[in-house]
Design a protein around this motif. Sequence first.
Motif, short mmCIF file in Angstrom:
data_model
loop_
_atom_site.label_atom_id
_atom_site.label_comp_id
_atom_site.label_asym_id
_atom_site.label_seq_id
_atom_site.Cartn_x
_atom_site.Cartn_y
_atom_site.Cartn_z
N VAL A 1 42.20 24.50 15.96
CA VAL A 1 40.75 24.66 15.74
C VAL A 1 40.06 24.91 17.67
O VAL A 1 38.84 25.64 17.57
CB VAL A 1 40.85 23.11 15.73
N ASP A 2 41.27 25.44 18.30
CA ASP A 2 41.80 25.72 19.59
C ASP A 2 41.26 27.23 20.19
O ASP A 2 41.32 27.66 20.98
CB ASP A 2 42.00 24.57 20.39
N THR A 3 41.45 27.64 18.01
CA THR A 3 41.56 29.08 18.35
C THR A 3 40.62 30.04 18.77
O THR A 3 40.13 29.95 16.62
CB THR A 3 43.17 29.88 18.01
N PRO A 4 39.54 30.70 18.80
CA PRO A 4 38.15 31.84 18.35
C PRO A 4 38.65 32.78 17.44
O PRO A 4 39.82 33.68 18.01
CB PRO A 4 38.04 32.20 19.57
N SER B 1 36.70 34.60 11.35
CA SER B 1 35.50 34.84 11.87
C SER B 1 34.80 33.88 13.20
O SER B 1 34.72 32.85 12.75
CB SER B 1 33.89 34.74 10.80
N PRO B 2 33.50 34.46 14.19
CA PRO B 2 33.92 33.25 15.31
C PRO B 2 32.64 32.57 14.04
O PRO B 2 32.10 31.25 14.93
CB PRO B 2 32.54 34.76 15.97
N ASP B 3 32.28 32.87 13.35
CA ASP B 3 31.04 32.26 12.36
C ASP B 3 32.16 30.83 12.37
O ASP B 3 30.69 29.32 12.15
CB ASP B 3 30.41 32.80 10.64
N TYR B 4 33.46 30.32 12.15
CA TYR B 4 33.82 29.41 11.79
C TYR B 4 34.48 28.25 12.86
O TYR B 4 35.04 27.53 12.75
CB TYR B 4 34.84 29.06 10.15
N ASP B 5 34.10 29.67 14.42
CA ASP B 5 34.66 28.24 15.72
C ASP B 5 33.56 26.82 15.69
O ASP B 5 32.29 27.04 15.37
CB ASP B 5 34.86 29.25 16.65
N ALA C 1 37.56 32.39 3.90
CA ALA C 1 38.32 32.27 4.82
C ALA C 1 39.60 31.02 5.56
O ALA C 1 40.07 30.97 6.38
CB ALA C 1 37.09 31.20 5.94
N ALA C 2 40.03 30.03 4.82
CA ALA C 2 40.73 29.20 5.09
C ALA C 2 42.17 29.59 5.02
O ALA C 2 43.72 29.62 5.23
CB ALA C 2 40.06 27.85 3.97
#
Length: 289
Positions: free
Chosen positions: A102-105, A110-114, A247-248
């Motif tokens: 969760v805390d790892t960009p 993809s950053p879309d899921y951050d 993505a998961a």
Amino acid sequence: MTQTAEANTAPSPVLVLGATGKTGRRVLARLRELGVETRAASRAGETPFDWADPKTWGPALEGAAAVYIVPLDTTPSPTPAFVERAVAAGVRRLVLLSARGVDTPGYFGSPDYDGGPHAQGEEAVRSSDVTWTILRPGWFAQNFTEGVFLEDIRNGSLTLPVGDGEASYIDADDIAAVAVAALTEDGHEGEAYELSGPRALGVADVLDEIAKVSDVRASYIPAEEAAFREGLVAQGMSEVEAALWTAALDPIRTSREAPVKDGVERALGRPPRDLAEVVREAAEKGAWG
């Protein structure tokens, strides 16, 4: 002090959200074994609760002293609003089921899921001004024994877009044991436990472990991500859902899920259970027929 003795002085009743799910039902069973007063909350459970219907939140929370939160994986997350309601209702302890990375960009490719629903839930819990603990498990070992991969394994092959990537699959019973410790004992306040199994395995390795203890010898078929997504859509999944599901799986493909974490050891004082033990017990219960 024994865990049973500690449980007798723990905040109660404990509201268990997702009480029919993989971790929720295990948390509920362990709490009841300890004699802790509980409320089993789900849409069709003994305590009605629906994330999509905030009118069900108040009655479920009334008089509760602690909550095990299994969040809804949607954006925006309803968890912050629920946490606010819980604190206002007098809840004194929150244990949140979050997720590894969760805390790892870019953890999910993809950053879309951050900053997604798990991150939103964590922020709400951290800023709640009550006792809290966060659980960050990786991929569950039970996905192969009672979850999303089970039917394909029974049918003889498992197709996934993860290449030779590995994951240190976590036993859902270990997740529940950590949750119960955080709900019933002192010493877990302000902890974010990273939870994994004791070793990293590829999908083919997992299928080999299953073959050792059962008559099922399923093949692993690697797939390209685009083809995998298209296949999900062809089966009726929406484009958005297919993209999220693919993505998961990216942390397995990239082996971001491979490093072994110490959360189980820190919380429980023992090593996590190995996937081989999980599949052996599942075979004894007839998981694959």
